[in-house]
Scaffold this active site. Structure first.
Site, PDB file in Angstrom:
ATOM      1  N   HIS A  83      31.017 -42.192  -4.467  1.00  0.00           N
ATOM      2  CA  HIS A  83      29.746 -42.635  -3.965  1.00  0.00           C
ATOM      3  C   HIS A  83      28.656 -41.631  -4.835  1.00  0.00           C
ATOM      4  O   HIS A  83      28.825 -40.469  -4.764  1.00  0.00           O
ATOM      5  CB  HIS A  83      29.645 -42.095  -2.505  1.00  0.00           C
ATOM      6  CG  HIS A  83      28.405 -42.563  -1.914  1.00  0.00           C
ATOM      7  ND1 HIS A  83      28.102 -43.798  -1.341  1.00  0.00           N
ATOM      8  CD2 HIS A  83      27.236 -41.827  -1.261  1.00  0.00           C
ATOM      9  CE1 HIS A  83      27.038 -43.839  -0.772  1.00  0.00           C
ATOM     10  NE2 HIS A  83      26.624 -42.711  -0.886  1.00  0.00           N
TER      11      HIS A  83
ATOM     12  N   ASP B  82      24.524 -40.953  -5.206  1.00  0.00           N
ATOM     13  CA  ASP B  82      23.321 -40.943  -4.655  1.00  0.00           C
ATOM     14  C   ASP B  82      22.390 -40.749  -5.641  1.00  0.00           C
ATOM     15  O   ASP B  82      22.333 -39.787  -6.210  1.00  0.00           O
ATOM     16  CB  ASP B  82      23.295 -39.615  -3.486  1.00  0.00           C
ATOM     17  CG  ASP B  82      24.089 -39.960  -2.264  1.00  0.00           C
ATOM     18  OD1 ASP B  82      24.223 -41.037  -1.652  1.00  0.00           O
ATOM     19  OD2 ASP B  82      25.112 -38.886  -1.934  1.00  0.00           O
TER      20      ASP B  82
ATOM     21  N   HIS C 110      24.119 -45.597  -4.264  1.00  0.00           N
ATOM     22  CA  HIS C 110      23.321 -45.725  -3.088  1.00  0.00           C
ATOM     23  C   HIS C 110      21.917 -45.368  -3.563  1.00  0.00           C
ATOM     24  O   HIS C 110      21.583 -44.321  -4.088  1.00  0.00           O
ATOM     25  CB  HIS C 110      23.661 -44.443  -2.275  1.00  0.00           C
ATOM     26  CG  HIS C 110      22.846 -44.266  -0.801  1.00  0.00           C
ATOM     27  ND1 HIS C 110      23.238 -43.365  -0.089  1.00  0.00           N
ATOM     28  CD2 HIS C 110      21.916 -45.077  -0.329  1.00  0.00           C
ATOM     29  CE1 HIS C 110      22.581 -43.422   1.257  1.00  0.00           C
ATOM     30  NE2 HIS C 110      21.781 -44.506   0.710  1.00  0.00           N
TER      31      HIS C 110
ATOM     32  N   ASP D 169      28.093 -42.708   5.916  1.00  0.00           N
ATOM     33  CA  ASP D 169      27.604 -41.729   4.921  1.00  0.00           C
ATOM     34  C   ASP D 169      26.770 -40.719   5.773  1.00  0.00           C
ATOM     35  O   ASP D 169      25.846 -40.824   6.358  1.00  0.00           O
ATOM     36  CB  ASP D 169      26.763 -42.423   4.056  1.00  0.00           C
ATOM     37  CG  ASP D 169      26.181 -41.314   2.927  1.00  0.00           C
ATOM     38  OD1 ASP D 169      26.667 -40.463   2.879  1.00  0.00           O
ATOM     39  OD2 ASP D 169      25.285 -41.985   1.953  1.00  0.00           O
TER      40      ASP D 169
END
Length: 227
Positions: free
Chosen positions: A32, A34, A65, A175
């Site tokens: 993931h 960011d 993301h 999240d």
């Protein structure tokens, strides 16, 4: 659906990324990433260049993301850097959401969308049928290590209900504050994918492989599900 675990690269030891990726590649379902622009939220984190660097080492897919004011500016660079899936925030695409989601698909990526805690699920109701991943924030955006917002459990359950009633296919990713204290509540509410960060993984043990084993044991103890 078997629970999945994506690791937040924002929470890694940035001085030891290659080694940590090698350890995690044998264990995680994905990464993931960011990306914060300092405008949408008051922090600046990773970038498309970081995605490209990790993609040269990591074997598992990366979901990006986008915590950015203008997500359309970031779609092409992230896709070309190696992102498998891109998720803009629902709050940033109200004026051109279908164009944005189509653009992500046109660059060969799977499509996601992310909702802040205070954003109702209805804000994305008219395009939930088009997405592959629905990310629900259980903390406010911008910083790791924040406390879990319990009101989000109802939103998770609602997202699962809507998916089942309509035959949609998106996975529900959580999240924020996924750890021993929240695993059972999140799983019971309907979470499919858990983003592991500081509290859920990296703070458990100094040795990352041992930390992963401890996380798995905690998840099994809390939920009764072996992963």
């Amino acid at each position: 659906m078997k629970p999945e675990f994506n690791v937040s690269l924002m929470c890694m030891d940035l001085m030891d990324i290659r080694h940590q990726l090698e350890v995690l590649d044998e264990r995680v379902d994905g990464y993931h990433v960011d990306i914060m622009d300092g405008h949408y939220c008051r922090n600046i984190t990773l970038s498309p260049d970081f995605v490209a660097a990790c993609a040269g080492v990591a074997k598992k897919p990366m979901d990006v993301h986008l915590m950015t004011t203008n997500p359309n500016d970031w779609i092409e660079p992230c896709a070309k850097a190696g992102a498998r899936l891109i998720s803009p925030h629902a709050e940033t695409i109200n004026t051109d959401c279908f164009r944005t989601l189509n653009r992500i698909r046109e660059f060969g990526c799977e499509v996601g969308v992310t909702l802040n805690p205070a954003t109702p699920l209805d804000a994305s109701r008219h395009y939930l049928n088009r997405i592959d991943l629905l990310t629900l924030m259980t903390v406010d955006v911008g910083f790791a290590g924040q406390p879990f917002i319990t009101e989000m459990l109802d939103k998770i359950a609602e997202a699962k209900r809507l998916r089942e009633e309509n035959g949609w296919h998106y996975k529900i990713m959580i999240d924020g504050s996924c750890n021993k204290k929240t695993f059972k509540r999140l799983y019971d509410a309907g979470a499919d994918v858990f983003v592991l960060g500081s509290s859920g993984l990296f703070s458990l043990e100094d040795d990352l492989a041992a930390a992963w084993d401890k996380m798995k044991a905690q998840f099994r103890e809390e939920t009764g599900v072996t992963v």
